[in-house]
Design a protein around this motif. Structure first.
Motif, PDB file in Angstrom:
ATOM      1  N   GLU A  65     -10.879  45.006  -4.294  1.00  0.00           N
ATOM      2  CA  GLU A  65      -9.864  44.738  -3.287  1.00  0.00           C
ATOM      3  C   GLU A  65      -9.641  43.253  -3.026  1.00  0.00           C
ATOM      4  O   GLU A  65      -8.523  42.836  -2.707  1.00  0.00           O
ATOM      5  CB  GLU A  65     -10.250  45.421  -1.967  1.00  0.00           C
ATOM      6  N   LEU A  66     -10.715  42.460  -3.140  1.00  0.00           N
ATOM      7  CA  LEU A  66     -10.638  41.044  -2.785  1.00  0.00           C
ATOM      8  C   LEU A  66     -10.795  40.115  -3.977  1.00  0.00           C
ATOM      9  O   LEU A  66     -10.671  38.892  -3.826  1.00  0.00           O
ATOM     10  CB  LEU A  66     -11.709  40.706  -1.740  1.00  0.00           C
ATOM     11  N   ASP A  67     -11.090  40.694  -5.148  1.00  0.00           N
ATOM     12  CA  ASP A  67     -11.354  39.905  -6.348  1.00  0.00           C
ATOM     13  C   ASP A  67     -12.499  38.913  -6.108  1.00  0.00           C
ATOM     14  O   ASP A  67     -12.477  37.783  -6.583  1.00  0.00           O
ATOM     15  CB  ASP A  67     -10.094  39.158  -6.797  1.00  0.00           C
ATOM     16  N   ARG A  68     -13.514  39.370  -5.356  1.00  0.00           N
ATOM     17  CA  ARG A  68     -14.693  38.550  -5.081  1.00  0.00           C
ATOM     18  C   ARG A  68     -15.925  39.378  -5.440  1.00  0.00           C
ATOM     19  O   ARG A  68     -16.270  40.336  -4.736  1.00  0.00           O
ATOM     20  CB  ARG A  68     -14.736  38.106  -3.616  1.00  0.00           C
ATOM     21  N   ASP A  69     -16.566  39.003  -6.527  1.00  0.00           N
ATOM     22  CA  ASP A  69     -17.725  39.740  -7.005  1.00  0.00           C
ATOM     23  C   ASP A  69     -19.000  39.001  -6.593  1.00  0.00           C
ATOM     24  O   ASP A  69     -19.003  37.772  -6.454  1.00  0.00           O
ATOM     25  CB  ASP A  69     -17.674  39.888  -8.527  1.00  0.00           C
ATOM     26  N   TYR A  70     -20.073  39.745  -6.425  1.00  0.00           N
ATOM     27  CA  TYR A  70     -21.340  39.126  -6.056  1.00  0.00           C
ATOM     28  C   TYR A  70     -22.505  39.997  -6.510  1.00  0.00           C
ATOM     29  O   TYR A  70     -22.347  41.199  -6.763  1.00  0.00           O
ATOM     30  CB  TYR A  70     -21.423  38.898  -4.537  1.00  0.00           C
TER      31      TYR A  70
END
Length: 204
Positions: A65-70
């Protein structure tokens, strides 16, 4: 780029044989509470089985959804007993109370966690209703790195509580905090790496 929070937050590093005074920033976590011996209490296993599916559902939602992977951060735990000696010297695990935790990036909100919990529950994961998002502000703390079995922590904790903290004119304020840097399923007991942390304040 995949973010690794434990490499970006300085207080996720500690040194063996050193008791460092650090200031821990306010952080948010998935949390699940319980009591009893972590080796035998069903509540402990159930908490783990609920926490991890929610944590991974949250990670995948962040990427999608946010294109932020961790990287999903390591398991952590707050531990205490009504009588502190039951945790440090006498080690009566049946009397322990605990909160298991997994760090959540600050760009994710309670709404994201609610949806991740729903997604995990839809896949048949039990106990997700007990997983919550909450903040922890430990502030000034003393921490060290313990290498070895969890059952061998007692001498380190005794030194921390009985010598290091009083000698520095401090007193304990919050719950004992452990950060499990190693995967106990894949690591020999004598190689386990655990940050031991104790929030403190100036002695009165």
């Amino acid at each position: 780029m995949k973010v690794d929070l434990k490499k970006e937050i300085p207080t996720y590093a500690a040194r063996r044989g050193r008791f460092d005074l650090v200031t821990v920033p306010p952080l948010q976590y998935l949390m699940c509470d319980g009591a009893g011996d972590p080796n035998t209490a069903p509540a402990y296993r159930q908490a783990l089985e609920a926490l991890y599916p929610v944590a991974y559902a949250l990670k995948f939602a962040s990427k999608r959804e946010l294109d932020r992977d961790y990287v999903v951060p390591p398991l952590e735990g707050l531990w205490w007993a009504d009588d502190p000696a039951l945790f440090t010297t006498r080690r009566d695990k049946s009397s322990w109370q605990w909160t298991l935790m997994i760090l959540v990036p600050d760009w994710l909100t309670r709404e994201h966690v609610d949806r991740a919990r729903e997604a995990a529950g839809a896949k048949g994961v039990d106990g997700v209703h007990a997983v919550r998002l909450d903040n922890l502000d430990e502030g000034l703390s003393v921490q060290t790195l313990h290498v070895g079995s969890y059952d061998d922590e007692a001498p380190v904790l005794a030194e921390l509580h009985d010598r290091v903290i009083p000698e520095r004119g401090l007193r304990m304020t919050g719950h004992h905090h452990e950060i499990y840097l190693s995967d106990a399923r894949r690591t020999a007991p004598d190689k386990l790496r655990t940050i031991l942390r104790q929030p403190v304040a100036a002695a009165r």
